[in-house]
Design a protein around this motif. Structure first.
Motif, PDB file in Angstrom:
ATOM      1  N   MET A   1       0.839  -1.194   0.000  1.00 40.86           N
ATOM      2  CA  MET A   1       0.000   0.000   0.000  1.00 40.86           C
ATOM      3  C   MET A   1       0.881   1.254   0.000  1.00 40.86           C
ATOM      4  N   LEU A   2       0.761   2.092  -1.015  1.00 37.00           N
ATOM      5  CA  LEU A   2       1.572   3.313  -1.051  1.00 37.00           C
ATOM      6  C   LEU A   2       0.945   4.420  -0.222  1.00 37.00           C
ATOM      7  N   SER A   3      -0.357   4.472  -0.252  1.00 35.80           N
ATOM      8  CA  SER A   3      -1.057   5.534   0.461  1.00 35.80           C
ATOM      9  C   SER A   3      -1.778   4.995   1.678  1.00 35.80           C
ATOM     10  N   ARG A   4      -1.341   5.475   2.824  1.00 35.52           N
ATOM     11  CA  ARG A   4      -2.002   5.104   4.069  1.00 35.52           C
ATOM     12  C   ARG A   4      -2.421   6.391   4.781  1.00 35.52           C
ATOM     13  N   PRO A   5      -3.657   6.844   4.566  1.00 40.62           N
ATOM     14  CA  PRO A   5      -4.104   8.089   5.212  1.00 40.62           C
ATOM     15  C   PRO A   5      -3.936   8.058   6.726  1.00 40.62           C
TER      16      PRO A   5
END
Ligand code: PBG
Length: 327
Positions: A1-5
């Motif tokens: 996962m590149l984007s982890r808010p």
């Protein structure tokens, strides 16, 4: 996962750095109910913690609020029935309750921003914001009364006059009258999008100002306050108020009308005020009183949400509570 808010929520420090909206006591306006007399306070049943205050107590509470960083108060008078008439003439009395209270506040707290309400309802035997003729609230005959009321308040020392009546064209006549009387520095906070809302109930009970004209056609304020179903109409009101010289535009009620706050924020560069009204405050207090919600957290959250929607300043009966929590 590149984007982890969730990485931006990982710690209080990170959350603080990326927080988009701030709420401080400096954003708040405290509405105050004033009555005749000395050293007394009357509770308002549907607004626990709020009281109708005599002039001396009003000054004391304003001093506390100002000390907590709240820059402004807004005054609403309860006028004795005997002083009410069809034209709201008592509103022009230089020694009337509001005018005396403004003077006392400005003498005691020169830096406090004092806001006054421009509308006939507290002074009108009909309980309407404008003059009643037959079964109509008439617009144009009301305008000179509103203008004279605003000048009387400015003369007493009001910093901001806030027409809450929703008559057409009143911002322009008030601006002209203020300027002609030399009050070019007095601001106008126009109740721009004021809806015909049932959330005003506790306020009307507090001031004994509910519409009481006998005609069934005027049992409510729907011929001048806005239909809760309408949003585009608020943009039209905003254009007019801006063109007529308003300094601030107010949306009312607050939380149920967040979309209107946002729409006005995007439509005009003017500061936007939101009014968290008596019924909204009553809802918070009643639920908290039953142990169903946490008053302090829900109060702060509701105010923060108004700011996030685009309000610069917020009128709230919880101003002192909020300021204390915010520290
Ligand atoms: C009237 C006025 C009202 C409020 C502020 N000014 C009530 C109304 O329009 O009937 C309501 C404020 C509140 O409910 O907290 N000019």
């Amino acid at each position: 996962m590149l984007s982890r808010p969730r990485r931006n929520r990982v710690s209080p420090g990170v959350r603080s750095l990326v927080r988009e909206t701030a709420l401080t006591p400096g954003h708040l306006v405290l509405p105050l109910f004033v009555i005749e007399g000395r050293d007394s306070a009357e509770p308002i049943p549907a607004m626990p913690g709020c009281q109708r205050l005599t002039l001396d107590r009003t000054v004391a509470l304003a001093r506390e609020a100002h000390g907590l960083g709240i820059p402004a108060v807004a005054l609403f008078p309860r006028v004795a029935d005997a002083a009410k008439d069809r034209l709201g003439r008592e509103s022009l009395n230089p020694d009337g309750l509001v005018q005396r209270t403004v003077k006392a506040l400005k003498d005691a707290l020169p830096d406090l921003v004092v806001i006054t309400d421009v509308a006939l309802d507290p002074y009108s035997s009909d309980g309407h914001d404008g003059i009643v003729e037959g079964d109509r609230v008439v617009n144009d005959p009301t305008l000179p009364v509103l203008a004279a009321m605003a000048v009387a308040q400015a003369r007493a020392g009001a910093d901001v006059v806030a027409p809450s009546d929703m008559m057409d064209g009143r911002v322009a006549v008030i601006r002209q009258a203020l300027d002609a009387a030399g009050h070019t520095d007095v601001l106008i906070c126009s109740y721009c999008a004021k809806y015909a809302s049932a959330f005003y109930g506790p306020f009307r009970a507090a001031l004994d100002s509910a519409p009481r004209h006998t005609s069934g056609a005027l049992a409510d304020k729907a011929t001048y306050q806005m239909d809760p179903a309408n949003a585009r109409e608020a943009l039209r009101e905003a254009r007019l108020d801006e063109a007529e010289g308003a300094d601030w535009l107010l949306v009312k009620p607050g939380l149920p009308y967040l979309d209107i706050v946002r729409a006005l924020r995007e439509a005009t560069p003017l500061p936007i005020a939101a009014y968290q009204v008596s019924g909204e405050f009553a809802c918070l207090k009643a639920a908290a009183g039953n142990g169903w919600i946490d008053y302090e957290r829900c109060l702060l959250e509701s105010l923060l949400c108004l700011r996030r929607a685009g309000a610069d300043l917020i009128w709230t009966y919880g101003a002192i509570d909020a300021a204390k929590i915010l520290g």
